[in-house]
Design a protein around this motif. Structure first.
Motif, PDB file in Angstrom:
ATOM      1  N   LEU A 121     -40.030  10.124   9.436  1.00 21.52           N
ATOM      2  CA  LEU A 121     -39.171   9.045   8.964  1.00 21.52           C
ATOM      3  C   LEU A 121     -38.112   9.612   8.028  1.00 21.52           C
ATOM      4  O   LEU A 121     -38.432  10.402   7.130  1.00 21.52           O
ATOM      5  N   PRO A 122     -36.850   9.240   8.220  1.00 23.57           N
ATOM      6  CA  PRO A 122     -35.809   9.724   7.312  1.00 23.57           C
ATOM      7  C   PRO A 122     -35.990   9.153   5.916  1.00 23.57           C
ATOM      8  O   PRO A 122     -36.548   8.067   5.739  1.00 23.57           O
ATOM      9  N   SER A 123     -35.525   9.905   4.943  1.00 27.83           N
ATOM     10  CA  SER A 123     -35.624   9.413   3.568  1.00 27.83           C
ATOM     11  C   SER A 123     -34.777   8.153   3.411  1.00 27.83           C
ATOM     12  O   SER A 123     -33.675   8.056   3.947  1.00 27.83           O
ATOM     13  N   GLY A 124     -35.305   7.189   2.686  1.00 32.07           N
ATOM     14  CA  GLY A 124     -34.584   5.937   2.482  1.00 32.07           C
ATOM     15  C   GLY A 124     -34.690   4.962   3.630  1.00 32.07           C
ATOM     16  O   GLY A 124     -33.998   3.934   3.631  1.00 32.07           O
ATOM     17  N   ALA A 125     -35.543   5.263   4.617  1.00 33.63           N
ATOM     18  CA  ALA A 125     -35.695   4.353   5.754  1.00 33.63           C
ATOM     19  C   ALA A 125     -36.273   3.018   5.295  1.00 33.63           C
ATOM     20  O   ALA A 125     -37.152   2.960   4.432  1.00 33.63           O
ATOM     21  N   HIS A 126     -35.777   1.933   5.880  1.00 31.42           N
ATOM     22  CA  HIS A 126     -36.260   0.595   5.541  1.00 31.42           C
ATOM     23  C   HIS A 126     -37.476   0.277   6.418  1.00 31.42           C
ATOM     24  O   HIS A 126     -37.363  -0.328   7.486  1.00 31.42           O
ATOM     25  N   VAL A 127     -38.629   0.716   5.960  1.00 33.98           N
ATOM     26  CA  VAL A 127     -39.877   0.516   6.700  1.00 33.98           C
ATOM     27  C   VAL A 127     -40.414  -0.885   6.423  1.00 33.98           C
ATOM     28  O   VAL A 127     -40.513  -1.310   5.266  1.00 33.98           O
ATOM     29  N   VAL A 128     -40.740  -1.593   7.492  1.00 34.83           N
ATOM     30  CA  VAL A 128     -41.331  -2.927   7.379  1.00 34.83           C
ATOM     31  C   VAL A 128     -42.808  -2.787   7.700  1.00 34.83           C
ATOM     32  O   VAL A 128     -43.176  -2.441   8.830  1.00 34.83           O
ATOM     33  N   SER A 129     -43.655  -3.036   6.721  1.00 32.01           N
ATOM     34  CA  SER A 129     -45.093  -2.873   6.921  1.00 32.01           C
ATOM     35  C   SER A 129     -45.676  -4.066   7.675  1.00 32.01           C
ATOM     36  O   SER A 129     -45.090  -5.153   7.705  1.00 32.01           O
ATOM     37  N   ARG A 130     -46.837  -3.866   8.249  1.00 36.82           N
ATOM     38  CA  ARG A 130     -47.513  -4.941   8.981  1.00 36.82           C
ATOM     39  C   ARG A 130     -47.905  -6.085   8.054  1.00 36.82           C
ATOM     40  O   ARG A 130     -47.859  -7.259   8.440  1.00 36.82           O
ATOM     41  N   SER A 131     -48.265  -5.758   6.821  1.00 38.85           N
ATOM     42  CA  SER A 131     -48.652  -6.811   5.882  1.00 38.85           C
ATOM     43  C   SER A 131     -47.451  -7.643   5.433  1.00 38.85           C
ATOM     44  O   SER A 131     -47.582  -8.835   5.152  1.00 38.85           O
ATOM     45  N   ALA A 132     -46.253  -7.001   5.384  1.00 39.32           N
ATOM     46  CA  ALA A 132     -45.059  -7.720   4.947  1.00 39.32           C
ATOM     47  C   ALA A 132     -44.421  -8.526   6.076  1.00 39.32           C
ATOM     48  O   ALA A 132     -43.691  -9.487   5.815  1.00 39.32           O
ATOM     49  N   ALA A 133     -44.675  -8.144   7.312  1.00 38.91           N
ATOM     50  CA  ALA A 133     -44.055  -8.840   8.453  1.00 38.91           C
ATOM     51  C   ALA A 133     -45.085  -9.049   9.559  1.00 38.91           C
ATOM     52  O   ALA A 133     -44.952  -8.502  10.657  1.00 38.91           O
ATOM     53  N   PRO A 134     -46.122  -9.823   9.308  1.00 41.29           N
ATOM     54  CA  PRO A 134     -47.166 -10.019  10.332  1.00 41.29           C
ATOM     55  C   PRO A 134     -46.649 -10.697  11.597  1.00 41.29           C
ATOM     56  O   PRO A 134     -47.119 -10.388  12.701  1.00 41.29           O
ATOM     57  N   GLU A 135     -45.674 -11.601  11.465  1.00 38.93           N
ATOM     58  CA  GLU A 135     -45.146 -12.291  12.644  1.00 38.93           C
ATOM     59  C   GLU A 135     -44.364 -11.334  13.535  1.00 38.93           C
ATOM     60  O   GLU A 135     -44.475 -11.389  14.768  1.00 38.93           O
ATOM     61  N   LEU A 136     -43.576 -10.439  12.939  1.00 39.63           N
ATOM     62  CA  LEU A 136     -42.818  -9.458  13.720  1.00 39.63           C
ATOM     63  C   LEU A 136     -43.765  -8.521  14.453  1.00 39.63           C
ATOM     64  O   LEU A 136     -43.589  -8.247  15.649  1.00 39.63           O
ATOM     65  N   TYR A 137     -44.780  -8.028  13.750  1.00 44.22           N
ATOM     66  CA  TYR A 137     -45.750  -7.144  14.406  1.00 44.22           C
ATOM     67  C   TYR A 137     -46.528  -7.888  15.476  1.00 44.22           C
ATOM     68  O   TYR A 137     -46.855  -7.311  16.537  1.00 44.22           O
ATOM     69  N   ALA A 138     -46.844  -9.156  15.231  1.00 41.15           N
ATOM     70  CA  ALA A 138     -47.558  -9.936  16.242  1.00 41.15           C
ATOM     71  C   ALA A 138     -46.711 -10.092  17.501  1.00 41.15           C
ATOM     72  O   ALA A 138     -47.224 -10.029  18.628  1.00 41.15           O
ATOM     73  N   LEU A 139     -45.410 -10.287  17.322  1.00 37.07           N
ATOM     74  CA  LEU A 139     -44.503 -10.401  18.475  1.00 37.07           C
ATOM     75  C   LEU A 139     -44.449  -9.086  19.245  1.00 37.07           C
ATOM     76  O   LEU A 139     -44.530  -9.071  20.480  1.00 37.07           O
TER      77      LEU A 139
ATOM     78  N   SER B 252     -34.490   1.816  19.201  1.00 37.78           N
ATOM     79  CA  SER B 252     -35.122   2.978  19.823  1.00 37.78           C
ATOM     80  C   SER B 252     -36.602   3.003  19.507  1.00 37.78           C
ATOM     81  O   SER B 252     -37.073   2.347  18.575  1.00 37.78           O
ATOM     82  N   VAL B 253     -37.339   3.766  20.302  1.00 42.84           N
ATOM     83  CA  VAL B 253     -38.738   4.050  20.024  1.00 42.84           C
ATOM     84  C   VAL B 253     -38.930   5.557  20.078  1.00 42.84           C
ATOM     85  O   VAL B 253     -38.237   6.261  20.813  1.00 42.84           O
ATOM     86  N   THR B 254     -39.858   6.046  19.292  1.00 40.36           N
ATOM     87  CA  THR B 254     -40.188   7.465  19.310  1.00 40.36           C
ATOM     88  C   THR B 254     -41.573   7.634  18.721  1.00 40.36           C
ATOM     89  O   THR B 254     -42.245   6.661  18.369  1.00 40.36           O
ATOM     90  N   HIS B 255     -42.021   8.878  18.645  1.00 41.51           N
ATOM     91  CA  HIS B 255     -43.314   9.180  18.054  1.00 41.51           C
ATOM     92  C   HIS B 255     -43.129   9.806  16.680  1.00 41.51           C
ATOM     93  O   HIS B 255     -42.196  10.581  16.449  1.00 41.51           O
ATOM     94  N   LEU B 256     -44.014   9.460  15.776  1.00 38.91           N
ATOM     95  CA  LEU B 256     -44.101  10.134  14.488  1.00 38.91           C
ATOM     96  C   LEU B 256     -45.286  11.074  14.557  1.00 38.91           C
ATOM     97  O   LEU B 256     -46.419  10.632  14.794  1.00 38.91           O
TER      98      LEU B 256
END
Length: 431
Positions: free
Chosen positions: A140-158, A183-187
């Motif tokens: 992940l690049p530094s400063g990336a706006h990561v959205v966690s599963r706990s903060a966005a359960p509806e987005l992850y559910a979708l 995009s999608v990729t692997h970490l």
């Protein structure tokens, strides 16, 4: 009143048919294509390698369209096996990594053998070169706006629901950024990351967003050798080699001879890149087409085609974003705050909603003329759209109702504001 003022009614100078258009956009004739592409083909700023890649993308895109139109209609489709071209691409990629390993081993040997003397210098040089050429796993690049599963359960559910509909594993991380892309990729080795560019996400309808997710997650269900770990990291190493061997601009006399010395290895590296392109382009193009059918499968053919139309106006999205961001920078306070960025995404979406159907149709015709594509690895957009329209129309498997849309908006309110403020503070490059 404003909508009336923007209307243009005039006879076509070429065929005489009455033209009705919007003066904010190019006025053209749908009957004879007068002024459909007033700028003409834009001269590409990319180098020869990039132009060659785009040419290959168009050629393979046209060939694959017919094949996949027939194949995708079959009720049962076999998972594509690794082709001879794919096996050879892996072999070449392993050879590239073998060169890096040889540099590492050679550097260690020279370093140990010449310990304490001048022999350490070439050893350290080879070690440093090997380090820069090493295969790199994504991070992940530094400063990336990561959205966690706990903060966005509806987005992850979708996203989970879309992944389940496609028969693949969902993502582990979702990142939001300011690019008109997704995009999608692997970490690392196994973790999956989905990156959603807010300028694109915000101009899509709720169902088109599901189509976007379906396309991106569809990449996990189809083989794409070029973006796999082995071949993908080999491309990165070759890109580094080409950078090191790039000619010196405005060379002095000694530098002129350095350029000559670099000429043969640079041609060799470029030849390897082109060979890898030749071996992987068909699989990469196929993956993009099948990802489009995945988008139609989960969101409906109508939503997938609508997403294609948005891709055709990416230039308009970027132009509008540049205008809106700079307007806020000019009228904002000396120290830009969240208030200065308010309404950015709403203004961008409102502009895209105001684009008339005639402009979308013009863009489609220009796309067919120029062979527009998202980048050098994608098939031309008009061919991707044509494939979806040739297949039997599909209903949506995943739906976005008003309540779900509202919950998603509430979850993303904070990261949306953060990305908007970042854009306003840093500005947008018009190019």
């Amino acid at each position: 009143m404003r909508a009336v003022e923007e209307q243009v009614v005039q006879p076509c100078p070429q065929c005489g048919v009455e033209i009705r258009g919007d003066r904010r956009f190019t006025v053209w004739c749908a009957a004879c294509d007068w002024n459909v592409d007033p700028q003409g083909p834009v001269e590409e700023k990319q180098g020869r390698l990039e132009r060659r890649r785009r040419t290959m993308a168009r050629q393979y895109g046209e060939r694959l369209l017919e094949d996949l139109a027939v194949e995708a209609e079959r009720p049962e489709r076999e998972r594509p096996r690794q082709s001879a071209a794919g096996v050879l691409a892996y072999a070449i990629a392993l050879l590239v990594h073998g060169v890096t390993l040889a540099l590492l081993v050679g550097g260690l040997w020279l370093l140990i053998d010449g310990w304490g003397g001048f022999g350490m210098v070439p050893g350290l040089f080879l070690l440093g070169l090997a380090v820069t050429l090493r295969p790199r796993l994504n991070r992940l690049p530094s400063g990336a706006h990561v959205v966690s599963r706990s903060a966005a359960p509806e987005l992850y559910a979708l996203v989970d629901e879309v992944a389940a509909a496609l028969g693949t594993r969902s993502v582990d991380v979702i990142v939001l950024d300011a690019q008109s892309n997704a995009s999608v990729t692997h970490l690392g080795v196994r973790r999956r990351v989905l990156t959603l560019g807010l300028p694109l996400w915000e101009v899509l309808s709720p169902q088109e967003r599901i189509a976007l997710l379906g396309h991106e997650l569809g990449h996990f269900t189809h083989r794409d050798t070029r973006h796999g770990m082995v071949v993908g990291t080999a491309y990165s190493s070759l890109t580094t080699w080409r950078y090191y061997l790039s000619p010196i601009t405005n060379p002095t006399v000694p530098e002129y001879f350095v350029n000559l010395f670099y000429l043969l290895p640079r041609w060799l590296i470029t030849g390897v890149v082109l060979l890898l392109d030749l071996l992987t382009t068909r699989a990469s193009q196929r993956s993009e087409y099948l990802a489009d059918t995945a988008a139609a499968q989960v969101a409906s053919t109508e939503a997938a085609v609508g997403t294609m139309d948005r891709l055709l106006v990416l230039e308009s999205i970027d132009t509008t974003l540049y205008r809106e961001v700079n307007a806020r920078r000019l009228r904002g306070s000396r120290r830009l705050t969240a208030e200065d960025a308010e309404g950015l995404w709403e203004a961008l979406a409102a502009h895209l909603r105001s684009v008339p159907e005639s402009e979308h149709e013009r863009r489609r015709r220009v796309s067919a003329r120029r062979g527009h594509s998202v980048d050098a690895t994608h098939p031309p957009t008009h061919l991707r759209r044509a494939l979806l329209l040739r297949l039997p129309p599909l209903p949506a498997a995943v739906h976005a109702d008003s309540e779900r849309t509202a919950r998603l908006a509430a979850e993303l309110a904070q990261p949306r504001a953060a990305v908007a403020l970042e854009l306003v503070r840093e500005g947008v490059d018009p190019y």
